[in-house]
Write a protein that holds these residues in place. Structure first.
Motif, short mmCIF file in Angstrom:
data_model
loop_
_atom_site.label_atom_id
_atom_site.label_comp_id
_atom_site.label_asym_id
_atom_site.label_seq_id
_atom_site.Cartn_x
_atom_site.Cartn_y
_atom_site.Cartn_z
N GLN A 143 -8.00 -7.48 -21.99
CA GLN A 143 -9.02 -8.26 -22.69
C GLN A 143 -9.98 -7.39 -23.48
OE1 GLN A 143 -10.82 -11.49 -20.43
NE2 GLN A 143 -9.17 -11.39 -18.92
N LYS A 144 -9.84 -6.06 -23.35
CA LYS A 144 -10.66 -5.11 -24.10
C LYS A 144 -12.14 -5.36 -23.87
CE LYS A 144 -7.08 -4.30 -27.55
NZ LYS A 144 -6.72 -4.23 -28.97
N THR A 145 -12.47 -5.54 -22.60
CA THR A 145 -13.85 -5.85 -22.21
C THR A 145 -14.24 -5.03 -21.00
OG1 THR A 145 -13.64 -8.12 -23.03
CG2 THR A 145 -15.40 -7.70 -21.45
N ILE A 146 -15.49 -4.58 -21.01
CA ILE A 146 -16.05 -3.83 -19.90
C ILE A 146 -17.30 -4.57 -19.42
CG2 ILE A 146 -17.10 -1.64 -19.19
CD1 ILE A 146 -15.54 -0.48 -21.73
N LEU A 147 -17.37 -4.84 -18.14
CA LEU A 147 -18.56 -5.43 -17.54
C LEU A 147 -19.30 -4.36 -16.74
CD1 LEU A 147 -17.13 -8.73 -15.99
CD2 LEU A 147 -18.06 -8.41 -18.29
N ILE A 148 -20.60 -4.25 -16.96
CA ILE A 148 -21.45 -3.36 -16.16
C ILE A 148 -22.61 -4.20 -15.65
CG2 ILE A 148 -22.88 -1.29 -16.12
CD1 ILE A 148 -21.21 -0.21 -18.45
N ALA A 149 -22.65 -4.40 -14.34
CA ALA A 149 -23.66 -5.27 -13.74
C ALA A 149 -24.29 -4.59 -12.53
CB ALA A 149 -23.04 -6.61 -13.32
N SER A 191 -28.70 0.29 -13.55
CA SER A 191 -29.36 0.72 -14.78
C SER A 191 -28.99 2.14 -15.17
CB SER A 191 -30.89 0.61 -14.62
OG SER A 191 -31.29 -0.74 -14.53
N TYR A 192 -28.18 2.81 -14.37
CA TYR A 192 -27.79 4.18 -14.69
C TYR A 192 -26.95 4.18 -15.96
CZ TYR A 192 -25.72 8.83 -14.23
OH TYR A 192 -25.31 10.13 -14.46
N ALA A 193 -27.45 4.82 -17.01
CA ALA A 193 -26.83 4.70 -18.34
C ALA A 193 -25.50 5.43 -18.42
CB ALA A 193 -27.79 5.23 -19.40
N GLY A 194 -25.26 6.38 -17.53
CA GLY A 194 -23.99 7.09 -17.55
C GLY A 194 -22.78 6.19 -17.39
N GLU A 195 -22.97 5.00 -16.81
CA GLU A 195 -21.84 4.07 -16.68
C GLU A 195 -21.34 3.62 -18.06
OE1 GLU A 195 -20.51 3.82 -13.93
OE2 GLU A 195 -21.93 3.66 -12.26
N ILE A 196 -22.23 3.50 -19.02
CA ILE A 196 -21.84 3.11 -20.38
C ILE A 196 -20.94 4.19 -20.98
CG2 ILE A 196 -22.69 2.63 -22.72
CD1 ILE A 196 -25.29 1.61 -21.42
N LYS A 197 -21.40 5.40 -20.89
CA LYS A 197 -20.65 6.54 -21.44
C LYS A 197 -19.28 6.68 -20.79
CE LYS A 197 -20.89 11.55 -20.74
NZ LYS A 197 -20.38 12.16 -21.97
N LYS A 198 -19.24 6.69 -19.48
CA LYS A 198 -17.99 6.96 -18.77
C LYS A 198 -17.00 5.81 -18.86
CE LYS A 198 -18.80 11.17 -17.56
NZ LYS A 198 -18.09 12.26 -18.29
N SER A 199 -17.47 4.60 -19.06
CA SER A 199 -16.53 3.49 -19.21
C SER A 199 -15.72 3.65 -20.49
CB SER A 199 -17.28 2.15 -19.22
OG SER A 199 -18.11 2.03 -20.36
N ILE A 200 -16.35 4.13 -21.55
CA ILE A 200 -15.62 4.35 -22.80
C ILE A 200 -14.70 5.57 -22.69
CG2 ILE A 200 -15.88 4.93 -25.24
CD1 ILE A 200 -16.38 2.00 -24.50
N PHE A 201 -15.11 6.59 -21.94
CA PHE A 201 -14.22 7.72 -21.70
C PHE A 201 -12.96 7.25 -20.99
CE2 PHE A 201 -13.50 11.88 -19.22
CZ PHE A 201 -12.68 12.38 -20.21
N THR A 202 -13.11 6.36 -20.02
CA THR A 202 -11.96 5.81 -19.32
C THR A 202 -11.04 5.07 -20.28
OG1 THR A 202 -13.30 5.59 -17.30
CG2 THR A 202 -11.24 4.35 -17.39
N VAL A 203 -11.63 4.32 -21.20
CA VAL A 203 -10.83 3.62 -22.21
C VAL A 203 -10.03 4.61 -23.07
CG1 VAL A 203 -10.97 2.22 -24.32
CG2 VAL A 203 -12.29 1.57 -22.30
N MET A 204 -10.68 5.68 -23.52
CA MET A 204 -9.98 6.68 -24.33
C MET A 204 -8.88 7.37 -23.53
SD MET A 204 -11.35 6.44 -27.32
CE MET A 204 -11.32 7.92 -28.36
N ASN A 205 -9.13 7.59 -22.24
CA ASN A 205 -8.11 8.18 -21.37
C ASN A 205 -6.91 7.25 -21.20
OD1 ASN A 205 -9.24 10.66 -20.81
ND2 ASN A 205 -10.41 9.92 -19.06
N TRP A 206 -7.12 5.97 -21.40
CA TRP A 206 -6.03 5.01 -21.34
C TRP A 206 -5.25 4.96 -22.65
CZ3 TRP A 206 -2.80 2.32 -18.62
CH2 TRP A 206 -2.16 1.20 -19.18
N LEU A 207 -5.96 4.92 -23.76
CA LEU A 207 -5.33 4.67 -25.06
C LEU A 207 -4.61 5.88 -25.64
CD1 LEU A 207 -8.15 2.62 -26.84
CD2 LEU A 207 -6.03 1.72 -25.86
#
Length: 529
Positions: free
Chosen positions: A180-186, A189-205
């Motif tokens: 679904q090309k969607t990331i949920l962060i709930a 407030s630690y901002a590193g989750e934003i950064k690392k979620s996209i790194f995980t996506v790049m590691n997939w693609l």
């Protein structure tokens, strides 16, 4: 402004949406909304509450049928049922739509246009939008009206998930759906989750495109010689790649394609606890500027920073645009690597400060990923470093089996002829609590000698415990520094400690021994017969 700031997100709202504000606008909103305060130098200071590091046990990957056979399932990638993700994402979208104001940022991940993705962040906080704007690559203004996301991040730090209903462990949940090309962060407030979620996506693609994604920093010398620095948080990737004598490509995440190396990001996320102005002037200067985001950093009433104060966490962070560092590589790209450096913070104090690796040894140490996790980087760690093995120096961000990345690295080292080095930025003269941390000046001097080719000309001797080739002498570096055993007052204690670490390497090797070549098996660290 985007013509459709919530297009592709599934979020609907009748409230204001602030799309693609620049740093001054975001800082203004953050201050008015009471999200934090300014330092004396103008950096925005935010506190992240109970979560001061990544919540690794609360990360999930959706078990979508089209990807399930390719995911490296286990503790790193925990399964979430598609129907649970659908339910939770619907609730998060509804919750975001009810907020009195939203902030969106449209950004790129990947400096190479051939391999970049478009990311849209939806968040409730201006400072998180500023973090993302600093961290990723900002499109040209003329490109924003037509921007449509490839992946969407729904960032709801104040929303608490329901473990009994949503298929998660706690009220905190980071869930990725590649289908679904969607990331949920709930719930964090630690901002590193934003950064690392996209790194995980790049590691997939990227592996499917023939590009190796890497958790590493990178820089380039005056003659176009590219160096990669692999390592986990606290090993010195950011510090050692920020070298005034070399141009910075990026400080944390890169791709290695057939034509060269490219940064995934447009910013840096540096750990700043006990940051030294003398040893790390570039990071120091960047952390004392308007537009920078400081996470959990302590300051007095006037905003003067105390970077030695760890009252909130050891994992204090500074996030700033990469152009705050002088002497950048143009466009975040450069040629093929000439040197590959693997960094480890050895808490046992028995590994040498630098050693030369064969390609097989490089593959072995890449898959081993030995270091010491530094307190605060992950939630739940104590005050002392803990020896650990994190395959590919980035196991928490690998959606595919580690052997996929390992094989790609081995192929590229052999194809492009890169020299490989293991560098210990940890302890010397004894284990943690007895010895001392390696001198940053010594580490920089040894690295410069490796990168300029002069270190390859000195005589090397083999370490009897780890099979590593250690330089016998290097101008300006004491001999006892080069050979770790000589730095220990109690040589018998060194021998016992080294043998203990060898045993740990042996045990860890069992987890991937069946998937590597005979050359790598022969290069594995093993106890003497």
């Amino acid at each position: 402004m985007s013509d459709h700031p919530l297009s592709g997100t599934g979020v609907a709202t009748g409230h204001p949406v602030h799309a693609n504000l620049t740093a001054p606008g975001l800082v203004q909103h953050a201050l008015v909304r009471g999200e934090g305060r300014l330092s004396a130098d103008g950096a925005f200071m935010a506190l992240t509450g109970q979560h001061t590091g990544r919540s690794v046990q609360d990360k999930f990957v959706v078990d979508d049928p089209e990807v399930t056979n390719e995911i490296w399932w286990g503790k790193i990638n925990q399964k979430m049922a598609p129907e649970k993700f659908q339910g939770l994402s619907a609730k998060v979208r509804g919750w975001l739509g009810e907020r009195p104001v939203l902030f969106t940022q449209d950004l790129y991940a990947g400096a190479d246009p051939a391999h970049r993705i478009r990311v849209r962040l939806v968040t409730t906080n201006a400072w998180h939008a500023l973090f993302a704007r600093n961290m990723f690559i900002r499109p040209l203004r003329r490109d924003l009206p037509e921007f449509e996301p490839d992946f969407t991040i729904l960032h709801a730090p104040e929303y608490e998930a329901d473990p009994a209903v949503d298929g998660c462990r706690t009220g905190t949940c980071i869930a990725l759906s590649f289908a679904q090309k969607t990331i949920l962060i709930a719930g964090t407030s630690y901002a590193g989750e934003i950064k690392k979620s996209i790194f995980t996506v790049m590691n997939w693609l990227l592996p499917a495109r023939g590009v190796l994604p890497m958790h590493c920093s990178a820089n380039v010398g005056r003659h176009g010689d590219v160096a990669l620095f692999f390592g986990l948080s606290g090993t010195g990737k950011t510090t050692l790649s920020s070298d005034p004598e070399r141009a910075l490509i990026g400080d944390d995440e890169h791709g290695w394609s057939d034509k060269g190396v490219f940064n995934f990001e447009g910013g840096c996320y540096a750990k700043v606890i006990k940051l030294s102005r003398d040893a790390e002037p570039q990071i120091w200067d960047a952390s004392h500027r308007f537009g920078t985001v400081l996470e959990n950093v302590v300051a007095d009433e006037r905003g003067n920073l105390d970077l030695d104060d760890n009252r909130f966490t050891e994992n204090t962070r500074s996030c700033y645009p990469i152009n705050y560092i002088p002497g950048l590589a143009p466009g975040g790209q450069a040629g093929l690597p000439k040197n590959v450096v693997m960094l480890t913070a050895d808490a046992f104090g028995v590994l040498p400060p630098i050693s030369k690796l064969t390609p097989a040894q490089a593959m072995y140490h890449f898959l081993s990923g030995y270091t010491a996790r530094v307190a605060g980087t992950e939630k739940g760690l104590g005050k002392e470093p803990q020896a650990t093995f994190s395959t590919c120096f980035g196991a928490p961000f690998l959606p595919r089996n580690p052997e996929v990345y390992g094989r790609m690295l081995e192929e590229r080292i052999q194809r492009d002829g890169a020299d490989c080095w293991l560098v210990n930025t940890g302890w010397t003269g004894g284990a943690y609590g007895v010895g001392k941390r390696m001198s940053i000046q010594h580490t920089r001097a040894l690295l410069r000698a490796a990168l300029d080719g002069s270190l390859a000309k000195v005589e090397f001797v083999q370490d009897p415990f780890f099979g590593l080739m250690i330089p016998k002498s290097v101008p300006g570096i004491p001999a006892e520094v080069l050979n770790p055993r000589e730095s220990w007052a109690d040589k018998a204690a060194y021998d016992r400690t080294a043998a203990e670490l060898v045993a740990r390497f042996e045990k860890n090797f069992e987890t991937f021994a069946g998937a590597v070549s005979e050359d790598v098996k022969a290069a594995a660290i093993k106890a003497a017969a």
